[in-house]
Design a protein around this motif. Structure first.
Motif, PDB file in Angstrom:
ATOM      1  N   VAL A  19      -1.195  10.172 -25.446  1.00 23.48           N
ATOM      2  CA  VAL A  19      -0.956   8.824 -24.943  1.00 23.48           C
ATOM      3  C   VAL A  19      -2.241   8.037 -25.185  1.00 23.48           C
ATOM      4  O   VAL A  19      -3.306   8.429 -24.734  1.00 23.48           O
ATOM      5  N   SER A  54       2.153  13.812 -29.549  1.00 22.31           N
ATOM      6  CA  SER A  54       1.074  12.836 -29.696  1.00 22.31           C
ATOM      7  C   SER A  54       0.461  12.486 -28.340  1.00 22.31           C
ATOM      8  O   SER A  54       1.141  12.457 -27.321  1.00 22.31           O
ATOM      9  N   SER A 114       7.127   4.899 -24.495  1.00 24.30           N
ATOM     10  CA  SER A 114       6.118   4.257 -23.635  1.00 24.30           C
ATOM     11  C   SER A 114       6.549   2.842 -23.252  1.00 24.30           C
ATOM     12  O   SER A 114       6.422   2.437 -22.097  1.00 24.30           O
ATOM     13  N   ASP A 144       7.492   7.913 -29.927  1.00 20.61           N
ATOM     14  CA  ASP A 144       6.551   8.020 -28.805  1.00 20.61           C
ATOM     15  C   ASP A 144       6.210   6.655 -28.227  1.00 20.61           C
ATOM     16  O   ASP A 144       6.179   6.462 -27.010  1.00 20.61           O
ATOM     17  N   ASP A 163       0.079   2.987 -26.638  1.00 19.84           N
ATOM     18  CA  ASP A 163       1.053   3.256 -25.568  1.00 19.84           C
ATOM     19  C   ASP A 163       0.794   2.330 -24.379  1.00 19.84           C
ATOM     20  O   ASP A 163       1.725   1.738 -23.829  1.00 19.84           O
ATOM     21  N   ARG A 194       7.855  11.611 -22.479  1.00 17.47           N
ATOM     22  CA  ARG A 194       6.694  11.085 -23.212  1.00 17.47           C
ATOM     23  C   ARG A 194       5.525  12.059 -23.136  1.00 17.47           C
ATOM     24  O   ARG A 194       4.820  12.279 -24.112  1.00 17.47           O
ATOM     25  N   MET A 242       5.713  15.035 -25.590  1.00 15.03           N
ATOM     26  CA  MET A 242       5.628  14.763 -27.030  1.00 15.03           C
ATOM     27  C   MET A 242       4.279  15.246 -27.543  1.00 15.03           C
ATOM     28  O   MET A 242       3.294  15.276 -26.816  1.00 15.03           O
TER      29      MET A 242
END
Length: 186
Positions: A21, A19, A101, A97, A25, A14, A17
């Motif tokens: 958080v 993007s 999460s 994503d 998320d 995660r 990635m």
């Protein structure tokens, strides 16, 4: 253990990635933990203690038939298979994503459940009131009446589902004579 490494692996995935958080998320992480608590109670009560016979009920009954103090952890293959299925379902309804999460929160709740169940079946003295309640609820479920105290990771959930009677009420109900046969069909 293997499950902890998988949780760390998902967390690392995660973080790598593109993007950031964010709030979504955090919400899905927390929501998946809350979902676990309800799912745990419902599955324990409605499936593992069901009126119909199936493999899961049989396995769970074997757990109840063992002495209370025993090593009690689900096999790694079962847990990994379960988490994989959950992640695939989450991935079908969420962007990758956010699915990761949510899977991290769900897997964390599952790991907490496994740890708590393991410790509750040992002679380890609980370090605080929360862990004492976890252990005591589970002992009551095994030793007093397995129709109650299904919540494990969050014992308070039994209050919400009405499956946390007082010990006195359960003992009095067990001691009461059964109703006459002719009254049972009314």
């Amino acid at each position: 253990g293997k499950r902890g490494r998988i949780l760390i692996g998902f967390s690392g995935w995660r973080m790598e990635m593109g993007s950031a958080v964010g709030v979504n998320d955090a919400f899905l992480f927390a929501a998946s933990i809350v979902f676990w608590w309800f799912q745990e109670h419902i599955m324990h009560q409605r499936l593992l203690h069901s009126d119909f016979d199936w493999m899961g009920k049989e396995i769970h009954q074997g757990h109840h038939n063992k002495p209370y103090f025993h090593v009690s952890i689900d096999p790694a293959g079962l847990m990994i298979g379960w988490l994989t299925a959950v992640h695939v379902i989450l991935r079908l309804v969420l962007p990758v994503d956010l699915a990761v999460s949510a899977t991290i929160g769900y897997a964390g709740a599952g790991l907490m459940y496994e740890w708590a169940h393991y410790v509750a079946h040992t002679r380890v003295k609980p370090p605080n009131q929360f862990w004492k309640r976890v252990r005591d609820n589970h002992i009551k479920h095994h030793m007093v009446d397995n129709r109650y105290w299904f919540g494990f990771s969050l014992p308070a959930i039994d209050d919400w589902f009405g499956t946390n009677p007082s010990l006195l009420d359960v003992k009095q109900a067990k001691a009461a004579p059964a109703p006459a046969k002719e009254l049972q069909n009314i």
